[in-house]
Design a protein around this motif. Structure first.
Motif, PDB file in Angstrom:
ATOM      1  N   PRO A  77       0.835  -1.204   0.000  1.00 30.62           N
ATOM      2  CA  PRO A  77       0.000   0.000   0.000  1.00 30.62           C
ATOM      3  C   PRO A  77       0.869   1.254   0.000  1.00 30.62           C
ATOM      4  O   PRO A  77       2.016   1.219   0.435  1.00 30.62           O
ATOM      5  CB  PRO A  77      -0.790  -0.130   1.300  1.00 30.62           C
ATOM      6  CG  PRO A  77       0.119  -0.900   2.198  1.00 30.62           C
ATOM      7  CD  PRO A  77       0.877  -1.847   1.307  1.00 30.62           C
ATOM      8  N   HIS A  78       0.307   2.359  -0.462  1.00 31.43           N
ATOM      9  CA  HIS A  78       1.098   3.587  -0.532  1.00 31.43           C
ATOM     10  C   HIS A  78       0.365   4.817   0.004  1.00 31.43           C
ATOM     11  O   HIS A  78       0.201   5.804  -0.684  1.00 31.43           O
ATOM     12  CB  HIS A  78       1.582   3.851  -1.959  1.00 31.43           C
ATOM     13  CG  HIS A  78       0.469   4.071  -2.943  1.00 31.43           C
ATOM     14  ND1 HIS A  78       0.260   3.228  -3.986  1.00 31.43           N
ATOM     15  CD2 HIS A  78      -0.479   5.016  -3.042  1.00 31.43           C
ATOM     16  CE1 HIS A  78      -0.768   3.644  -4.694  1.00 31.43           C
ATOM     17  NE2 HIS A  78      -1.235   4.737  -4.133  1.00 31.43           N
ATOM     18  N   ALA A  79      -0.017   4.775   1.229  1.00 37.70           N
ATOM     19  CA  ALA A  79      -0.607   5.955   1.858  1.00 37.70           C
ATOM     20  C   ALA A  79       0.387   6.497   2.878  1.00 37.70           C
ATOM     21  O   ALA A  79       1.524   6.023   2.973  1.00 37.70           O
ATOM     22  CB  ALA A  79      -1.927   5.584   2.524  1.00 37.70           C
TER      23      ALA A  79
ATOM     24  N   SER B  32       2.664  -1.034  -6.241  1.00 38.91           N
ATOM     25  CA  SER B  32       2.214  -0.116  -5.207  1.00 38.91           C
ATOM     26  C   SER B  32       0.761   0.232  -5.489  1.00 38.91           C
ATOM     27  O   SER B  32       0.417   0.637  -6.590  1.00 38.91           O
ATOM     28  CB  SER B  32       3.098   1.138  -5.244  1.00 38.91           C
ATOM     29  OG  SER B  32       2.708   2.060  -4.269  1.00 38.91           O
ATOM     30  N   SER B  33      -0.096   0.066  -4.480  1.00 36.85           N
ATOM     31  CA  SER B  33      -1.535   0.216  -4.710  1.00 36.85           C
ATOM     32  C   SER B  33      -2.206   0.994  -3.589  1.00 36.85           C
ATOM     33  O   SER B  33      -1.778   0.939  -2.440  1.00 36.85           O
ATOM     34  CB  SER B  33      -2.177  -1.174  -4.802  1.00 36.85           C
ATOM     35  OG  SER B  33      -3.581  -1.080  -4.821  1.00 36.85           O
ATOM     36  N   ASP B  34      -3.289   1.673  -3.928  1.00 33.55           N
ATOM     37  CA  ASP B  34      -4.115   2.310  -2.900  1.00 33.55           C
ATOM     38  C   ASP B  34      -4.771   1.250  -2.018  1.00 33.55           C
ATOM     39  O   ASP B  34      -5.062   1.497  -0.868  1.00 33.55           O
ATOM     40  CB  ASP B  34      -5.220   3.168  -3.535  1.00 33.55           C
ATOM     41  CG  ASP B  34      -4.686   4.468  -4.079  1.00 33.55           C
ATOM     42  OD1 ASP B  34      -4.040   5.198  -3.326  1.00 33.55           O
ATOM     43  OD2 ASP B  34      -4.905   4.751  -5.267  1.00 33.55           O
ATOM     44  N   MET B  35      -5.027   0.101  -2.572  1.00 28.75           N
ATOM     45  CA  MET B  35      -5.686  -1.027  -1.909  1.00 28.75           C
ATOM     46  C   MET B  35      -7.096  -0.645  -1.464  1.00 28.75           C
ATOM     47  O   MET B  35      -8.058  -1.105  -2.022  1.00 28.75           O
ATOM     48  CB  MET B  35      -4.842  -1.595  -0.770  1.00 28.75           C
ATOM     49  CG  MET B  35      -3.547  -2.214  -1.289  1.00 28.75           C
ATOM     50  SD  MET B  35      -2.481  -2.874  -0.023  1.00 28.75           S
ATOM     51  CE  MET B  35      -2.933  -4.593  -0.106  1.00 28.75           C
ATOM     52  N   THR B  36      -7.225   0.188  -0.463  1.00 33.18           N
ATOM     53  CA  THR B  36      -8.543   0.646  -0.019  1.00 33.18           C
ATOM     54  C   THR B  36      -8.363   1.976   0.702  1.00 33.18           C
ATOM     55  O   THR B  36      -7.297   2.294   1.206  1.00 33.18           O
ATOM     56  CB  THR B  36      -9.216  -0.386   0.902  1.00 33.18           C
ATOM     57  OG1 THR B  36     -10.541   0.075   1.191  1.00 33.18           O
ATOM     58  CG2 THR B  36      -8.463  -0.580   2.194  1.00 33.18           C
TER      59      THR B  36
END
Length: 191
Positions: free
Chosen positions: A46-48, A183-187
């Motif tokens: 995730p990438h937050a 790399s993903s926002d996922m949720t």
């Protein structure tokens, strides 16, 4: 001598601490200290901001061997640049030091691909790839990256990129030496 570009951090101090000691401390609080490292071909991170996603990313990375070559793929949130933007030279600065771009692999990918384009504008203000770097550096300070910002959701183009990456790794005899990271926002706003 070439003037190689240094991509400066844009979310340091916002998504993660800009002070190296604070950054290392925060990552160390997230990691799985009992993790048994394993080799893998790739992973999803995730990438937050680290307060939201740092623990998931750090636990994941705790469990894998970070190879010396990392191909990092992430969404392009800014809308700048090409559909598939790559930087093939220079380095990325983080509070934990510079991460060198794996120029040879990046150039091979560019040469072999009809979808990839050299474009640093797509990376200039994009956070999706930057936030992964300090966590990776915590575990391996010597890796090099090839970073690809993706502004396209067309399945056929994504498949072309995937095939180019796989074929280039095989052609260059890098099988087992490259780690792929998506790399993903996922949720957003879920527990």
């Amino acid at each position: 001598m070439e003037n190689l570009e240094i991509r400066q951090p844009v979310v340091s101090g916002q998504f993660y601490p800009s002070n190296p000691l604070e950054l290392k401390k925060q990552i160390s609080e997230f990691i799985d200290k009992k993790a048994l490292k394993s080799d893998c071909i790739g992973c999803l991170l995730p990438h937050a901001g680290y307060i939201y996603s740092g623990k998931v990313a750090a636990i994941t990375v705790s469990n894998i061997n970070i190879k010396n070559k990392v191909i990092l793929l992430g969404p392009n949130h800014t809308g700048y640049g090409a559909k598939f933007s790559i930087m093939s030279q220079g380095s990325w600065q983080t509070p934990l030091g510079k991460v060198k771009i794996c120029r040879e692999l990046a150039k091979k990918l560019l040469k072999n691909s009809e979808v990839l384009e050299e474009n640093s504008l797509a990376h200039a203000n994009e956070h999706s790839l930057e936030v992964e770097l300090p966590i990776l550096q915590y575990f391996n300070s010597e890796f090099e990256i090839v970073q690809i910002a993706i502004l396209c959701d067309e399945l056929s183009s994504l498949q072309k990129l995937g095939k180019v990456i796989a074929n280039t790794i095989i052609e260059e005899k890098l099988k087992g030496e490259v780690l792929l990271i998506a790399s993903s926002d996922m949720t957003h706003y879920e527990s």
